[in-house]
Design an enzyme around this catalytic site. Structure first.
Site, PDB file in Angstrom:
ATOM      1  N   GLY A   1     -29.837 -19.384   1.585  1.00 21.64           N
ATOM      2  CA  GLY A   1     -28.838 -19.195   0.541  1.00 21.64           C
ATOM      3  C   GLY A   1     -29.407 -18.574  -0.716  1.00 21.64           C
TER       4      GLY A   1
ATOM      5  N   VAL B   1     -33.807 -24.271  -0.422  1.00 16.08           N
ATOM      6  CA  VAL B   1     -33.949 -23.591   0.864  1.00 16.08           C
ATOM      7  C   VAL B   1     -32.928 -24.104   1.876  1.00 16.08           C
ATOM      8  CG1 VAL B   1     -36.332 -22.849   0.638  1.00 16.08           C
ATOM      9  CG2 VAL B   1     -35.862 -25.165   1.407  1.00 16.08           C
ATOM     10  N   LYS B   2     -31.685 -24.213   1.449  1.00 13.45           N
ATOM     11  CA  LYS B   2     -30.599 -24.543   2.355  1.00 13.45           C
ATOM     12  C   LYS B   2     -29.639 -23.363   2.483  1.00 13.45           C
ATOM     13  CE  LYS B   2     -31.780 -28.725   3.553  1.00 13.45           C
ATOM     14  NZ  LYS B   2     -33.138 -28.751   2.985  1.00 13.45           N
ATOM     15  N   THR B   3     -28.668 -23.484   3.377  1.00  6.77           N
ATOM     16  CA  THR B   3     -27.733 -22.388   3.628  1.00  6.77           C
ATOM     17  C   THR B   3     -27.034 -21.951   2.357  1.00  6.77           C
ATOM     18  OG1 THR B   3     -27.379 -23.258   5.856  1.00  6.77           O
ATOM     19  CG2 THR B   3     -25.770 -21.666   5.027  1.00  6.77           C
TER      20      THR B   3
END
Length: 399
Positions: free
Chosen positions: A3, A185-187
């Site tokens: 993301g 560091v996620k969608t």
């Protein structure tokens, strides 16, 4: 999860709305905030898109797990079944509420094996917690049936699978409660943030109160609000929510790019004899943030991982990973806590150090996972696909 790779004017606009008002807190200060309520807007957007009754933002995915467990009344001595392959936050949250993490084997979905789950159910079991790892879902139908059969709660850890679906329903909305992470560091990222979703009014009220020191949020005078229950501060700030709201508006774009890029890599590897792929119960619902492949042996998997790294292809060999697989969780196995656990709590914990996780070992030791970037153009993608195919082929033909 990428993301953060899509950052632009949309995030800046939502951030500037907050900065210009000077109100960084999600509650109160009505007259000064210029009618900007970024946290509320983000929660409403999640509810509308995911067809879920309630969404409660939190300060992180970890605090979302803690909130969900507290909202459902999970605590002292309750057993929570979760997989050996997850992020450490899953079992940390269970331990932190005084409950017992019962770790069981995964299957070829890289998530909970329903057969292992059923064997682990005891009189103390209260929750089954599937963790939808690396963008794709657990065998959620089988796990939901087990929860129904044994009258257990189903709490989905969907922190790594935001936007993924199963048979048309969003992951996280299928169980009694679902948890998301919006870290860097996620969608979708807030920088730091998370959310709890549920269709049960009681759980939502508990979550809303618990994340803000037990405030009932009734009336417009914060100082006069009652505190029906004990709580903690897991509030998200308006700044973090502003970033997440902008990112959420890009979810379709993110998923579309990930799915296109993953398909190109997967199609290239389908031609390589000896490569198998993770089983995904609903391929159409995969959020496609990772491509996981199974190699014929542990030795070959390690060689493939090293060869890919030498060619500049980022990848994960989970068997040697400190964060995601039980083999390297010495702090759990040896119960290394800064403050001592209650004697009664400690006595109920399984002997993690000597447990038999041979099924999980066999699967994870043969698994290599490649993250999918949003930033590859068509030329770069084609080049990477050829490099990956060539690297894997060269290792497998030498065996």
């Amino acid at each position: 999860m990428p993301g953060y790779e899509l950052w632009g004017e949309e995030e800046k606009k939502h951030l500037n709305d907050v900065i210009e008002s000077g109100i960084l807190m999600r509650y109160n200060f009505e007259s000064a905030r210029n009618n900007h309520w970024k946290a509320k807007e983000f929660e409403q957007a999640i509810q509308k898109r995911m067809h879920v009754s309630h969404a409660q933002l939190t300060s992180s995915g970890t605090s979302a797990l803690l909130t969900a467990l507290n909202a459902a009344g999970v605590g002292a001595g309750d057993e929570v079944i979760l997989p050996t392959f997850t992020f450490v936050a899953s079992f940390e949250a269970v331990l932190s509420v005084g409950a017992i993490p019962v770790l069981v084997d995964i299957d070829d979905t890289l998530t909970l094996d329903p057969k292992a789950v059923e064997k682990a159910i005891s009189s103390r079991t209260k929750v089954i917690m599937p963790v939808h790892m690396c963008g794709a879902m657990a065998d959620i139908s089988a796990l939901k049936e087990l929860a129904k059969k044994y009258k257990l709660l189903l709490i989905e850890d969907a922190c790594q699978a935001f936007g993924g679906t199963y048979r048309g329903k969003y992951l996280g909305t299928i169980g009694d409660l679902g948890c998301f992470s919006f870290d860097f560091v996620k969608t979708v990222t807030c920088g730091e943030g998370g959310a709890v979703v549920t269709n049960k009014d009681e759980y939502y009220v508990h979550a809303d109160q618990y994340t803000d020191h037990g405030h009932d949020h009734i009336g417009n005078n914060r100082g006069a609000e009652n505190h029906p229950y004990l709580g903690l501060n897991y509030r998200i700030s308006e700044l973090h929510a502003a970033v997440g709201l902008a990112q959420f508006e890009k979810l379709d774009q993110i998923l579309s790019i990930q799915r296109k890029n993953k398909k190109v890599l997967k199609d290239a590897l389908k031609e390589v004899e000896g490569v198998n792929f993770r089983r995904i119960p609903d391929e159409a619902g995969d959020n496609a943030s990772f491509l996981s492949i199974f190699l014929p042996s542990q030795e070959l998997a390690k060689k493939v991982s090293l060869e890919l790294s030498s060619k500049g292809i980022g990848n994960a060999y989970w068997y040697d990973n400190n964060w995601h697989y039980i083999r390297k969780w010495d702090h759990l196995k040896l119960l290394k806590s800064l403050a001592p656990l209650y004697k009664e709590h400690k006595e109920l914990l399984p002997n993690y150090a000597n447990a038999d996780y041979s099924q999980s070992d066999d699967i994870i030791s043969k698994t290599v996972t490649i993250p999918i970037s949003l930033l590859w153009n068509d030329e770069e993608l084609a080049k990477k696909a050829e490099i990956i195919k060539s690297a894997v082929s060269s290792i497998l033909t030498k065996k």
